[in-house]
Design a protein around this motif. Structure first.
Motif: not given
Length: 348
Positions: A320-338
């Protein structure tokens, strides 16, 4: 006793001669190995195991770096382990098993010679980290887990008869220059059950903290005993904690006892991640890795996954390719969490 040792050596050499067409390992003299290690100089000492000292050496004729394990002559049961190791590693070959280059019984010594693994053991990089050392990245940890699982898969599913490794732990997982993992130390390995037999009965050997409970209690050894030990190693990779750590508070000394309540509560999962990783890990990947470790450590051995399924699930994680900080920020922007558990079927 001396006669027993001589007859064992003779028997081992006979077996090696008979099966010689398969065997890449060579017989080395004590003089060659002494020259290769600068007379077994303390400066060349790279490790100390239960059965003797390990030295770094260099063979001039083949120009290869080697690890030379000189077994303690007085060592408890050392002779049996030596023979098992020579025979096992001479007849088994896989990229995730350490390569036995040769051995020596010269001058009543028992010496094993392996390829040199420049990055030492998983224990060195995960559990014995010097101050200010860089933590192993999450992706590297998952790759190491995949390599160890592939080594076990070869022993369980390809070797014929199958081999039960019996001593899987962080100090027995060695790392090459690219951090590829290889299983080492086959002195305790056992040939698995044949035909309709479900287990091998044997005296309980192995390392406390990694031993499957049913094996520790009954001495009945199965492939599932290795799966349990693998789950403990995977939990060490996730948490950065030792299977047994007497320096911790009493309730935290046994890793699986400390982790069990946290694994049962999804809100607590992130507390299991090695603090040295900081936030640099994928939360979904953490969930998946914990799910695999948890299944491997089931009390009931029949509920543990087969090693092939573990390899598939971990390979998926390691790739898996992952970008931890970006994942969190994207999830928070959607109003959820990852922290939503993965939908992917893990193959169990």
């Amino acid at each position: 006793r001396a006669a027993d040792i001589t007859s064992h050596m003779y028997a081992a050499e006979e077996i090696l001669r008979i099966t010689n067409q398969n065997i890449p390992s060579r017989v080395l003299t004590f003089r060659e190995l002494s020259a290769a290690t600068n007379n077994f100089s303390p400066n060349n000492l790279v490790g100390e195991g239960g059965f003797g000292m390990v030295y770094k050496g260099h063979l001039k004729d083949t120009k290869e770096d080697i690890a030379v394990k000189r077994l303690d002559k007085e060592g408890f049961q050392g002779n049996r382990e030596f023979l098992v190791e020579v025979l096992m590693l001479s007849l088994l070959s896989h990229p995730n098993l350490v390569n036995l280059i040769g051995y020596s019984t010269d001058l009543d010594q028992r010496i094993l010679v392996y390829e040199y693994m420049p990055n030492g053991s998983l224990e060195d990089h995960l559990l014995d980290l010097p101050e200010n050392a860089k933590a192993l990245p999450w992706q590297t940890r998952m790759r190491i887990a995949v390599g160890a699982a592939k080594g076990i898969e070869y022993l369980h599913e390809v070797a014929n008869p199958p081999v039960i490794y019996r001593d899987l732990k962080a100090s027995n997982i060695l790392l090459d220059k690219d951090f590829n993992s290889k299983l080492s130390d086959f002195g305790l390995a056992k040939l698995g059950p044949l035909g309709d037999e479900s287990h091998v009965s044997t005296r309980v050997m192995g390392t406390y903290g990694y031993c499957a409970p049913e094996y520790a209690m009954t001495g009945k050894l199965t492939k599932m005993s290795d799966i349990y030990s693998f789950g403990v190693v995977l939990l060490e990779l996730i948490t950065g904690r030792r299977a047994i750590d007497p320096t911790k508070p009493t309730e935290e000394q046994v890793l699986i006892h400390w982790a069990a309540p946290l694994i049962r509560d999804r809100k607590m999962f992130v507390r299991l991640a090695d603090p040295l990783l900081g936030k640099d890990f994928p939360v979904k990947g953490l969930y998946q890795a914990l799910a695999i470790a948890s299944m491997c450590m089931q009390e009931d051995p029949s509920k543990r996954p087969k090693i092939g399924d573990v390899v598939d699930a971990l390979t998926f994680l390691a790739e898996q390719k992952y970008y931890p900080q970006r994942d969190r920020e994207a999830a928070q922007a959607k109003g959820g969490d990852c922290s939503t558990p993965p939908k992917k079927d893990m193959g169990f």
